[in-house]
Design an enzyme around this catalytic site. Structure first.
Site, PDB file in Angstrom:
ATOM      1  CE  LYS A  96       2.335  -1.445   4.869  1.00 60.46           C
ATOM      2  NZ  LYS A  96       1.794  -2.378   5.883  1.00 60.46           N
ATOM      3  CG  MET A 147       0.849  -6.237   0.958  1.00 62.56           C
ATOM      4  SD  MET A 147       1.192  -7.389  -0.386  1.00 62.56           S
ATOM      5  CE  MET A 147       2.967  -7.204  -0.484  1.00 62.56           C
ATOM      6  N   GLY A 151      -0.859  -0.592  -0.918  1.00 67.41           N
ATOM      7  CA  GLY A 151      -1.003  -0.429  -2.362  1.00 67.41           C
ATOM      8  C   GLY A 151      -1.539   0.933  -2.769  1.00 67.41           C
ATOM      9  CB  SER A 169      -0.316   4.388   1.066  1.00 67.00           C
ATOM     10  OG  SER A 169      -1.418   4.390   1.940  1.00 67.00           O
ATOM     11  CG  ASP A 171       0.659   2.773   5.658  1.00 69.10           C
ATOM     12  OD1 ASP A 171       1.216   2.969   6.756  1.00 69.10           O
ATOM     13  OD2 ASP A 171      -0.029   1.771   5.404  1.00 69.10           O
TER      14      ASP A 171
END
Length: 291
Positions: free
Chosen positions: A11, A100, A102, A104, A137
């Site tokens: 994300k 980003m 990663g 999660s 997240d």
């Protein structure tokens, strides 16, 4: 089902504001989260033993209870008293400790995969409720797409899909501690907050230029003075045709949005040649909610 192969997507934050610090030490945020088509690959298999085991292509990553993948598997194994073990083969492509999500998104994929494999019958909402126990997240990584995140990041509202466009990702060789960034964030009358409501309106209007113009990340006020290379990468992207560039999460990864694939390709090549970033990817906005 004895095994499953999944993509765990990264994300970016199109907007990130910190509203206040709560008495319990957590920070209340308002963020626009967006999935991009950069992903880790997870292969999950049932095993004869009762253990959780994992392997990864990166030697420095833990493969025990210190990895969110392991925590996600253990959470469901314990709750549902699953006797069979699982083995997870994790191929990392998302930059590590990069803002980003990663870790999660890998945990989210394990929750989703084990729910399918063991027929637990949990809805996406029920998986998200469990995911927040692993990390703030994780619920978003199960939800995917374009979303407004509030509270500590777990209060999610789906937004209309973001305009599809090329996205350039560049992570410098520095590592940034999220804890350090939040501890050093000054929230007072002089703090310039991004206009998250304007961003929501821009996304609803499908106006890429306005979205780019209204992007903002309040955490840059901490991370950039400590790691000036982030500002250098942003400037490099802008000089090579990005309509805007910004740090994702607490950093140090920078992303740039582009209108044209050709411009983005040229910027990708230039960024690789610049030596400013250790990892460079050219990807795109991804709005498919399925894992």
């Amino acid at each position: 089902m004895n095994e499953i192969s999944l993509k765990a997507l990264a994300k970016i934050n199109l907007g990130l504001d910190v509203v206040r610090r709560r008495e319990d030490g957590y920070h209340e945020v308002r963020m626009i989260m967006q999935t991009i088509h950069l992903y880790d690959r997870l292969e999950i298999k049932k095993t004869g033993s009762a253990d959780i085991t994992m392997e990864t292509n990166l030697s420095f990553l833990p493969t025990n209870e210190n990895n969110l993948v392991y925590k996600a598997a253990k959470l469901l194994k314990d709750e549902f008293e699953i006797k069979e073990g699982v083995h997870v083969n994790l191929k990392k492509h998302i930059p590590v400790a990069a803002g980003m999500a990663g870790g999660s998104t890998d945990a989210a994929a394990v929750l989703y995969g084990m729910n399918r494999m063991f027929g637990l019958g949990l809805s996406k909402k029920e998986l998200m409720e469990r995911g927040v126990k692993i990390g703030a997240d994780v619920p978003y990584c199960l939800m995917r797409g374009t979303a407004l995140a509030e509270g500590i990041g777990e209060d999610l509202s789906a937004l209309p899909p973001m305009v599809k466009c090329p996205v350039l990702i560049a992570k410098p060789s520095v590592n940034v501690s999220t804890k350090f960034v939040y501890e050093n964030l000054k929230l007072d009358d002089t703090t310039v907050h991004p206009d998250i409501d304007a961003l929501v309106a821009d996304i609803k209007a499908q106006d890429l230029k306005k979205i780019a113009a209204d992007m903002g990340n309040v955490l840059e006020t901490v991370t950039i003075p400590n790691y000036p290379v982030i500002a250098d990468i942003k400037q490099h992207m802008l000089e090579h045709g990005a309509i805007n560039a910004m740090m994702s999460g607490s950093g140090p990864t920078v992303f740039g949005l582009f209108e044209k694939e050709e411009t983005a390709q040229e910027a990708f090549t230039a960024m690789k040649q610049s030596g400013l970033a250790k990892q460079v990817y050219l990807t795109s906005i991804y709005n498919n909610a399925r894992i």
